[in-house]
Scaffold this active site. Structure first.
Site, short mmCIF file in Angstrom:
data_model
loop_
_atom_site.label_atom_id
_atom_site.label_comp_id
_atom_site.label_asym_id
_atom_site.label_seq_id
_atom_site.Cartn_x
_atom_site.Cartn_y
_atom_site.Cartn_z
N SER A 86 0.83 -1.20 0.00
CA SER A 86 0.00 0.00 0.00
C SER A 86 0.86 1.25 0.00
CB SER A 86 -0.89 0.02 1.24
OG SER A 86 -0.11 0.32 2.40
N ASP A 87 0.29 2.35 -0.46
CA ASP A 87 0.89 3.64 -0.15
C ASP A 87 0.72 3.85 1.35
OD1 ASP A 87 2.13 6.09 -0.37
OD2 ASP A 87 0.94 6.72 -2.10
N TRP A 88 1.48 4.76 1.91
CA TRP A 88 1.57 4.87 3.36
C TRP A 88 0.24 5.35 3.97
CZ3 TRP A 88 5.13 2.33 1.61
CH2 TRP A 88 6.30 1.98 2.29
N ASN A 89 -0.37 4.48 4.77
CA ASN A 89 -1.65 4.73 5.43
C ASN A 89 -2.82 4.88 4.47
OD1 ASN A 89 -0.96 4.78 8.32
ND2 ASN A 89 0.29 6.54 7.75
N ALA A 90 -2.75 4.21 3.35
CA ALA A 90 -3.84 4.25 2.38
C ALA A 90 -4.97 3.31 2.79
CB ALA A 90 -3.33 3.87 0.99
#
Length: 775
Positions: A264-268
């Protein structure tokens, strides 16, 4: 010996035997190790260990890592941003050494080389720094399509065309992974704006997805074979990309055959269980709520263990490829000088000569009057995690010109230096911040006095005026940023009048992150060189081109429209958002705000891609809209001729050969662009023509020839038929066009092409009706 001691020894012996009997991770026993893992270990392995921005991290300033399971021989692996070079802290507590990294050219500079070998060289050098500094994994390349010139991360992206974007990205990926480092194409998919990026719903037709947005990633997957792919923040047709099984499992894994790991993108995203089911294997940087949700879902049976095991298996398969797993003895001493040489070469090769009246360029050694704030504060790249804040220097334009034998006007240097010191002190009374997501403010252009202009025109041989634009992450550029400011226009016009009156030339440099208006002011310039943003050696690279040491061979990877709004996609882009805080809203996983009910706002909460397949030159060509400079355009200090075009058909392959001759007086390289026009394109609602292949010549001496060969397949010529859910190439006579830009055909041939059909899964349908553009 007492019974108690005997019991203690027996327990210890059993523990030793248990440890000895446990498998240790190897490349050939992933499944055995997987079966030995506890549920707790599996859940942790699928989550990151937090960001490593603190000074006490193993690699300070890097993006994160994975969990280790020591009892099974599973090490942590370490990842870092960035697109333009390895992002990490240059200093560490209790350590006298500097951990310097190279600031490479911005991505659109690399793409403007139209040279996959240049992309490979950049990727390899970045991969080497990742390796030699002890990390395993770089979160790059960014490769979303440039749907609008105002996208905040265009400096990180490659092109408006999926083939060019995919091929340059593939070169970058191959270069990175040649060093045994994982590359991560991102942001998958349709992350084409930054405004409210964490919650924007990109509403795209199946056809536009297949032909444009997915196509770029399909090319990099099949050509580059990346070890990982990063999913994006946005929703796609109503579903977060990392929670979309049709996207990740059906399209990428089943149709494309990809075997790697999604991160994932960070905290997506919102729902970690749906992410696991969709095939998004690792969630970064990891949250306690995600661990709890996944663990409880497995225990309750809502998340099948087989699904979780598939995620874990892909993570383990990545780990066994890494340097941390192999215990590579890194020394933190990459060859920074060699990498600086790569930067200088690629930066120069990516510059695009837009205008050169009466052979104004190259310049003979002489006296140069430098105007414009950016002439004295070059912009080497963008802001945010894709840019570089840890590069240790940027060669100034003044230094570069002096090294090339030019004399820089001292009075102007002193005047601008004093002005910029004062202006920056007012903007940043406590000093410029070391890092920002959005670009920091820049001083307004200095007002030029009549006396300064008159004296400069008398003392110098030529004027060079630099226009600068900087973009960044989490916010898009406002519409006003596309145009020159009133102060910039006035300064350029006044110096043009002054120098032209003295019989001297004016050169404009575009140190920009994305296309800008040129139509309203280009008559004031005798030559325009688009330098883009060239990394730490930029001053040397610009001087190399201005002096003629390097003959410019770059071509535009994105159309320069005449006015913002000329492209159909512009009407569905957040160019005038009142509340720019929406750009960074929900940045770090605060999903509670996302659930608050409110009226959905167009181009903020959702964006309708009504232009459909007509993005960039596909729109301008097909609808006869004039542009300032077309896709694929770029001048040279020499001239080239095209001849002997031949097309040979072998089954479903079409081999194209054309001879390129340097007919000018200087050595130079040339890009050959192969577009293909389908028969009856209007009736079939197809673009006028589309880029299907490209190649770049070697350096040709005057009079030297090279036969360039390119191959196109029947599948490459296909359009996506939504009713049939199939790729279809209609039989007929196609025009194969060898071009020097999207507007200029140099040679052509008519080729009879056989019908081709390839069925795919009928997935990723929009949930709303789109008002799609048709020819």
């Amino acid at each position: 010996m007492t019974a108690k001691k005997l019991f203690t020894l027996a327990v210890a012996a059993i523990n030793v035997l248990c440890v000895m009997s446990q498998p240790r991770l190897r490349a050939d026993n992933v499944d055995e190790v997987l079966q030995a893992m506890t549920l707790d270990e599996k859940c942790h392995l699928l989550l990151g260990c937090g960001m490593h921005f603190n000074d006490d991290a193993k690699f300070p300033g890097t993006a994160g890592s994975s969990y280790a399971v020591p009892r099974l021989g599973i090490p942590s692996i370490y990842c870092a941003d960035g697109q333009q070079g390895l992002r990490m802290s240059a200093t560490r507590p209790w350590d006298h050494r500097d951990y310097l990294t190279t600031d490479f050219p911005a991505s659109m500079t690399v793409a403007s080389t139209w040279d996959c070998e240049a992309a490979y060289a950049v990727g390899k050098a970045i991969g080497n720094e990742v390796k030699e500094y002890g990390l395993d994994w770089i979160l790059a390349p960014s490769m979303n399509l440039m749907r609008s010139p105002l996208c905040g991360r265009n400096h990180e992206y490659y092109s408006e065309d999926p083939l060019l974007s995919g091929m340059i990205a593939a070169g970058y990926v191959q270069g990175v992974q040649s060093e045994g480092v994982a590359a991560t194409p991102k942001h998958f998919v349709a992350n084409n704006q930054e405004t409210n990026r964490n919650n924007n719903d990109a509403r795209v037709s199946q056809r536009a997805l297949r032909e444009l947005y997915l196509r770029a990633f399909e090319v990099v997957v099949k050509k580059g074979q990346p070890w990982t792919i990063m999913t994006s923040y946005n929703k796609l047709n109503g579903t977060y990309t990392l929670e979309n099984s049709e996207l990740l499992n059906t399209v990428v894994r089943k149709e494309w055959g990809w075997k790697g790991m999604f991160v994932s993108d960070w905290n997506a995203g919102q729902n970690p269980v749906l992410s696991m089911k969709a095939g998004n294997d690792m969630l970064q940087p990891g949250q306690d709520r995600q661990y709890k949700a996944i663990y409880e879902a497995v225990e309750s049976g809502r998340l099948p263990m087989a699904v979780l095991d598939a995620n874990v298996r892909r993570v383990l398969r990545l780990i066994v490829k890494t340097h941390s797993f192999a215990q590579y003895p890194y020394q933190s001493q990459p060859d920074l000088q060699q990498h600086a040489d790569v930067v200088r070469r690629v930066a120069a090769d990516g510059m695009v000569l837009l205008k050169n009246n009466h052979e104004t360029l190259p310049l003979s050694q002489g006296r140069i009057a430098l105007f414009g704030n950016t002439s004295y504060e070059l912009i080497s790249g963008g802001s945010g995690f894709g840019g570089m804040s840890t590069g240790h220097y940027t060669v100034s334009l003044v230094e570069g010109l002096r090294a090339a034998g030019f004399t820089v006007n001292e009075q102007l240097l002193k005047t601008y230096s004093q002005y910029l010191r004062q202006a920056n002190a007012q903007l940043f009374p406590h000093g410029k911040p070391a890092f920002t997501l959005a670009p920091p403010a820049r001083p307004e252009e200095m007002k030029l006095s009549d006396s300064l202009l008159t004296q400069s025109a008398r003392d110098a041989d030529v004027a060079v005026f630099t226009i600068g634009r900087k973009s960044g992450e989490a916010t898009d550029r406002p519409k006003t940023d596309f145009y020159l400011t009133a102060a910039e226009k006035e300064s350029l016009h006044l110096l043009s009048q002054s120098f032209h009156k003295a019989g001297k030339k004016v050169v404009v440099l575009l140190d920009i992150c994305s296309p800008v208006d040129v139509t309203s002011w280009q008559d004031d310039a005798d030559a325009i060189l688009c330098t883009w943003q060239g990394g730490q050696e930029m001053g040397f690279a610009v001087a190399d081109v201005l002096s003629g040491k390097v003959n410019p061979s770059g071509k535009l990877s994105m159309t320069f429209e005449r006015s913002y709004g000329d492209a159909y996609a512009d009407r569905n882009f957040p160019s005038e958002v009142d509340d720019k805080t929406l750009g960074s809203m929900f940045m770090w996983g605060n999903n509670d705000q996302q659930a608050q009910p409110r009226e959905l706002q167009k181009d903020i909460d959702f964006t309708n891609y009504d232009e459909d397949i007509y993005v960039g030159y596909r729109y301008f060509d097909s609808f006869g809209k004039p542009v300032a400079y077309p896709f694929g355009y770029g001048l040279s200090y020499t001239t080239f001729d095209y001849s002997d075009m031949k097309v040979k058909k072998e089954g479903g392959n079409y081999s194209v050969a054309v001879t390129v001759e340097n007919t000018g007086k200087r050595p130079g390289r040339n890009v050959v662009e192969l577009f293909v026009a389908a028969p009856d394109s209007r009736r079939l609602n197809k673009p006028e023509k589309e880029l299907r292949a490209f190649a770049k010549t070697r350096l040709l001496a005057p009079g030297e020839r090279q036969t360039v060969e390119m191959t196109v397949t029947a599948a490459d010529l296909a359009s996506f038929n939504e009713k049939k859910s199939a790729w279809v190439t209609d039989a007929g006579v196609y025009r194969f066009l060898v071009c020097s830009s999207a507007e200029k055909v140099e040679a052509q041939a008519n080729v009879r092409v056989d019908k081709y059909v390839a069925k795919v899964h009928n997935v990723l349908k929009p949930k709303v009706r789109l008002d799609l553009l048709h020819r």
